[in-house]
Write a protein that holds these residues in place. Structure first.
Motif, PDB file in Angstrom:
ATOM      1  N   UNK A  83       0.825  -1.143   0.167  1.00  0.00           N
ATOM      2  CA  UNK A  83      -0.033  -0.073   0.263  1.00  0.00           C
ATOM      3  C   UNK A  83       0.800   1.161   0.125  1.00  0.00           C
ATOM      4  N   UNK A 162      -3.266  -9.150   1.783  1.00  0.00           N
ATOM      5  CA  UNK A 162      -4.479  -8.806   1.676  1.00  0.00           C
ATOM      6  C   UNK A 162      -4.806  -8.022   0.414  1.00  0.00           C
ATOM      7  N   UNK A 165      -9.217  -4.694  -1.199  1.00  0.00           N
ATOM      8  CA  UNK A 165     -10.754  -4.746  -1.130  1.00  0.00           C
ATOM      9  C   UNK A 165     -10.624  -4.729   0.733  1.00  0.00           C
ATOM     10  N   UNK A 166      -9.810  -5.371   1.470  1.00  0.00           N
ATOM     11  CA  UNK A 166      -9.445  -5.741   2.649  1.00  0.00           C
ATOM     12  C   UNK A 166      -8.777  -4.780   3.466  1.00  0.00           C
ATOM     13  N   UNK A 167      -8.112  -3.646   2.899  1.00  0.00           N
ATOM     14  CA  UNK A 167      -7.363  -2.683   3.538  1.00  0.00           C
ATOM     15  C   UNK A 167      -8.025  -1.395   3.309  1.00  0.00           C
ATOM     16  N   UNK A 168      -8.136  -1.117   2.021  1.00  0.00           N
ATOM     17  CA  UNK A 168      -8.758   0.387   1.622  1.00  0.00           C
ATOM     18  C   UNK A 168     -10.565   0.182   1.689  1.00  0.00           C
ATOM     19  N   UNK A 169     -10.803   0.012   2.967  1.00  0.00           N
ATOM     20  CA  UNK A 169     -12.246  -0.558   3.073  1.00  0.00           C
ATOM     21  C   UNK A 169     -13.275   0.583   2.775  1.00  0.00           C
ATOM     22  N   UNK A 170     -12.837   1.813   2.763  1.00  0.00           N
ATOM     23  CA  UNK A 170     -13.649   2.943   2.479  1.00  0.00           C
ATOM     24  C   UNK A 170     -13.934   3.103   0.861  1.00  0.00           C
ATOM     25  N   UNK A 171     -12.844   3.004   0.347  1.00  0.00           N
ATOM     26  CA  UNK A 171     -12.779   3.465  -1.128  1.00  0.00           C
ATOM     27  C   UNK A 171     -12.996   2.228  -2.059  1.00  0.00           C
ATOM     28  N   UNK A 172     -12.582   1.098  -1.446  1.00  0.00           N
ATOM     29  CA  UNK A 172     -12.589  -0.064  -2.489  1.00  0.00           C
ATOM     30  C   UNK A 172     -13.886  -0.808  -2.004  1.00  0.00           C
ATOM     31  N   UNK A 173     -14.638  -1.455  -3.050  1.00  0.00           N
ATOM     32  CA  UNK A 173     -15.690  -2.084  -2.715  1.00  0.00           C
ATOM     33  C   UNK A 173     -15.501  -3.398  -3.169  1.00  0.00           C
ATOM     34  N   UNK A 174     -15.822  -4.430  -2.386  1.00  0.00           N
ATOM     35  CA  UNK A 174     -15.606  -6.010  -2.817  1.00  0.00           C
ATOM     36  C   UNK A 174     -16.490  -6.339  -3.629  1.00  0.00           C
ATOM     37  N   UNK A 178     -20.238  -8.793  -3.758  1.00  0.00           N
ATOM     38  CA  UNK A 178     -21.344  -8.012  -3.905  1.00  0.00           C
ATOM     39  C   UNK A 178     -22.258  -8.296  -4.913  1.00  0.00           C
TER      40      UNK A 178
END
Lengths: 289, 598
Positions: A83, A162, A165-174, A178
């Protein structure tokens, strides 16, 4: 069970794609001829398939030990490093940039590519190369796959990482889970969420493309098709928030090495190299004692 | 011979030339060279990955961004829940963590969380390494007090922790637990404990009998959906590093007292006689008649005494020092001594404790001696077999007994027909039931099943609920999936406000985090209102009072007070760099080229 339903759908869809591609690219007659004298082909493939089986077997047998080794002994959590590097190099993380293009069509397309397109991309060349007059393309392919997998697994032991999606939880959508939550049943069966560096989706797809280029005289049409699919798979891993850009770069690098191994060496060469390393090691230890 | 001499000459002249050159250097360079450079402060924020807990990852994400905006070199790291628990709660290997806390129902929980006596222990025992004599004094004083006096002592401690910035953790928000049910079911509350599940089973069964829309089930049963990496084949109530469904332990294991709606109700205990002589508190506990473990063995006084001894030292004296069970440590440490009087009576001595505090110890789950005694073997540093064991087929005395399970797939529990509540129907226990007990009766006793089904993620659990494969989703459904609950005609959300909260914890062994003023500034660096609004979409309460910032929710606390000067230095979740810098400068830090140094 739900997993069975997911699998059934996968087999049905990919099966249809394989059938179409076999008819169009290989031709029913060529394929039928190959099947009818499959005995020598299979015998020729025995060593390399055996090697792949051994790698898979080691993987299954060492599953529990491997997880413990990875988390407690060998592994280093490199997520913060990845990151950090990407934060320094890019103004905005490439995954976030890709996800900003999100539309429903793209979602469906990339989920389709990530699951079905990928499986098709890996299986079709097996059928195509099996139908050739000589078996060296197929054995190169299988050897390259084996190299990908073996090197990838060793990397996973050392690098705990990871995905974005697992770290940039706010900006990246899994996005994958989904759009298609049931996919998790499938991905849980084949992988852990810490196995992201390098991206095996990327490396295997790019390997297929490299070999497609290498065999372009046999299947010229397969070059653009596999190129498009491989590129789509690579983008999908980032678009869906599963892999970092760094994972993809490492994956392409791994693909290069694996394809080189697959094309240059045979199982025989490899076992000879292995044996010479082993005997040198024995000499070395004997000299020391 | 003149070689070395010449060399010396050369060196001397070089030195002279060098110093002449340096003399012309700017004062700025000199000051750099002379002084040791100020240290850049760097931190790592740790949480579980989004796959395990999206809210925790988002809070960690936001806090990391805010710390960076405040000029602090910060990394964010994630690790799987089981490994996270090990790193934070056992190895104390972290700088700052963001994590969900199961909640504080009894304020004495704060003692094992904050008292310096617990620094060397594992689990939720002072994972911050806080050692503050003032806090210790408050925590010891409250043990001997009751009612208002006790609450005031806590109020003073809360004030000290917040106003003096001494707190080693801060609470972000207390959130609601959102579950879901099939619309057709008449359950009105999300069950969260043994009584709740028995009531739900009774309600649903009564409904099956009269409602043609529901297929009859024989024996009566509810299918309860969970999602995530819940390891249901590892059911050890003592271990901290397992990611099991903690609710299951309440169904499997019974305590002497149960706390129901804030009141203590005798459960395995029939009566408790309290006695205070010379300031020493004692309690004589008489067990109910004919109690059994799930395997048919009788429960006697020896089991009760054993459980207390075992929770205090799971090595039963074999270890060099006691190896306590990391769960339940606070409650267990209230008890001084347990003595077996007769088969059915046990006496507890509590030292100078007040009865109000002491009775909390009776809510500990009781363990069968014949199962756990052989698990006392020491298998490593501060580790016994009892803490490592999977306990794959637990034997307790709770309302439900273990039937069958497969890891990450399902867990079946059956109603325990021999349970006192069902067998003889102690009237004070029956009063807790919301349904007619007879609906669960069959020719040979009571029958009922709870089937816990594990889905890999929330989406697939909701799919299963819509399909009618399960009756309830009992895991916490993230707010961003709430839309799906409202969209579907066949399912309904069930909301329940629990004491669980998200906390930011500090490791006081970190050279910068030992400074309370620095911690105080970091605690203000998360916009709690914005977290509630954007991450929880309103289904949570931002911590803004003394008690709630310390984890105790406002609904459990009468005297809520607001801190002075605890504002977020920014707006709408985003840090205002100027304000944030000012805050850290006030705390005694300075900036060099935009980076915070000390």
């Amino acid at each position: 069970m739900a997993l069975e339903a997911v699998l059934r759908e996968l087999i049905f869809v990919v099966g249809a794609m394989l059938l179409t591609a076999t008819v169009v690219l290989v031709g029913p007659r060529r394929f039928a001829r190959a099947v009818s004298d499959s005995r020598w082909r299979l015998r020729r493939m025995l060593p390399v398939v055996g090697l792949l089986a051994i790698v898979l077997l080691i993987r299954v047998a060492s599953q529990n030990v491997a997880i413990r080794l990875q988390f407690r002994v060998l592994g280093r959590n490199i997520t913060p490093d990845i990151e950090r590097i990407e934060r320094t190099v890019f103004a905005e993380n490439p995954v976030i940039v890709l996800q900003s293009l999100e539309t429903e069509v793209l979602n469906s397309f990339f989920v389709f590519i990530y699951l079905y397109g990928y499986v098709f991309l890996l299986i079709f060349p097996v059928i195509a190369y099996f139908s050739l007059k000589r078996m060296n393309a197929l054995s190169s392919l299988i050897l390259a796959f084996t190299a990908n997998y073996a090197i990838g697994l060793v990397c996973y032991m050392f690098f705990i990482a990871y995905g974005p999606r697992n770290i940039l939880a706010i900006d990246v959508t899994p996005l994958l889970y989904e759009v298609y939550p049931q996919a998790r049943l499938l991905t849980n069966e084949v992988n852990q969420n810490t196995n992201v560096f390098p991206s095996l989706h990327t490396s295997l797809s790019v390997t297929v493309f490299i070999l497609a280029w290498w065999t372009r005289d046999e299947y010229p049409l397969w070059v653009p098709i596999s190129g498009f699919l491989a590129l789509s798979v690579v983008i999908s891993t980032m678009y869906l928030g599963i892999h970092w850009f760094s994972d993809v770069i490492a994956g392409i690098f791994l693909a290069g090495i694996s394809a080189y191994i697959g094309i240059t060496y045979s199982v025989n060469d490899l076992s000879q190299i292995g044996r010479s390393i082993l005997s040198r090691f024995r000499n070395w230890t004997a000299n020391r004692s | 011979m003149d070689g070395p001499l010449q060399r010396r000459h050369l060196l001397a002249s070089l030195g002279a030339a060098g110093s002449a050159a340096l003399a012309g250097c700017s004062e700025r360079l000199w000051s750099r060279a002379e002084r040791t450079a100020p240290d850049r402060v760097s931190l790592e924020v740790k949480s579980v990955p989004t796959d395990d807990d999206r809210i925790a990852a988002m809070i960690a994400n936001r806090l990391t961004e805010n710390l960076r905006d405040a000029g602090i070199d910060t990394d964010q790291s994630a690790i799987d829940e089981a490994e996270f628990n090990r790193e934070v709660l056992i190895d104390r290997d972290y700088d700052i963590f963001v994590m969900r806390h199961p909640g504080i129902d009894e304020p004495d929980s704060l003692r094992s969380l904050l008292h310096s006596d617990f620094v060397g222990e594992q689990g939720w025992q002072n994972p911050f390494s806080l050692s503050d004599p003032t806090v210790d004094d408050y925590l010891e004083a409250q043990l001997q007090l009751s009612a208002d006096e006790r609450r005031e002592t806590f109020d003073s401690m809360f004030e000290y922790l917040i106003e003096e910035d001494t707190a080693p953790f801060t609470t972000v928000a207390h959130h609601d637990h959102i579950g879901a049910k099939r619309r057709i079911l008449e359950i009105s509350r999300l069950p969260t404990d043994a009584i709740g599940y028995l009531n739900a089973l009774g309600t649903v069964t009564a409904q099956y009998a009269n409602d043609d829309e529901l297929e009859a089930r024989d024996p009566p049963s509810i299918d309860v959906g969970f999602f995530g990496q819940q390891l249901v084949s590892r059911l050890n109530p003592l271990a901290v590093d397992l990611t099991s469904i903690s609710l299951v332990f309440d169904l499997l294991y019974d305590p002497l007292y149960r706390r129901i709606k804030g009141e203590y109700v005798p459960w395995l205990a029939q009566t408790v006689r309290w006695k205070k002589e010379n300031g020493q508190l004692e309690a004589l506990v008489t067990l109910r008649d004919g109690l059994q473990w799930h395997d048919g063995e009788l429960i006697d006084a020896a089991d009760i005494a054993f459980t207390h001894r075992f929770l205090f030292d799971t090595s039963l004296g074999e270890g060099e020092s006691p190896i306590p069970a990391p769960q339940y440590r606070g409650r267990q440490s209230l008890v001084d001594e347990v003595t077996i009087e007769t088969d059915r009576t046990v006496s507890f001595s509590f030292g100078s404790l007040s009865q109000e505090v002491a009775q909390w110890a009776f809510t500990l789950p009781m363990l069968p001696e014949h199962i756990w005694r052989s698990r006392a073997e020491v298998i490593g540093e501060q580790r016994t077999e009892a803490l490592a064991w999977d306990n794959p087929e637990p034997v307790g005395s709770g309302l439900f007994r273990f039937h069958d399970s497969t890891d990450n797939e399902f867990l079946d529990l059956h109603l325990f027909d021999e349970h006192r509540l069902l067998a003889t129907g102690a009237p004070e226990l029956l009063a807790q039931l919301a349904f007619d007990r007879s609906v669960l009766e069959t020719e040979d006793g009571h029958a009922g099943k709870l089937q816990f089904e594990i889905s890999p993620n929330v989406g697939s659990a909701i799919d299963a609920l819509i399909e009618g494969d399960i009756d309830l989703v009992a895991s916490e459904i993230p707010v961003d999936s709430r839309e799906r609950l409202d969209e579907s005609e066949t399912i309904r959300p069930l909301t329940h406000s629990t004491g669980t909260f998200y906390m930011i914890g500090y490791n006081l062994r970190h050279p910068t985090l030992t400074n309370r003023r620095f911690r105080g500034a970091v605690s203000r660096l998360i916009d709690r209102d914005d977290v509630v609004e954007t991450f929880f979409e309103g289904y949570a309460t931002a911590a803004e009072t003394h008690n709630s910032l310390n984890g105790v929710p406002d609904r459990l606390w009468e005297t809520t007070r607001y801190p002075h000067d605890f504002d977020f230095p920014g707006e709408d979740g985003t840090v205002d760099t100027e304000q944030a810098r000012e805050m850290f400068e006030e705390a005694g830090y300075s900036y060099v080229e935009g980076e915070l140094v000390e």
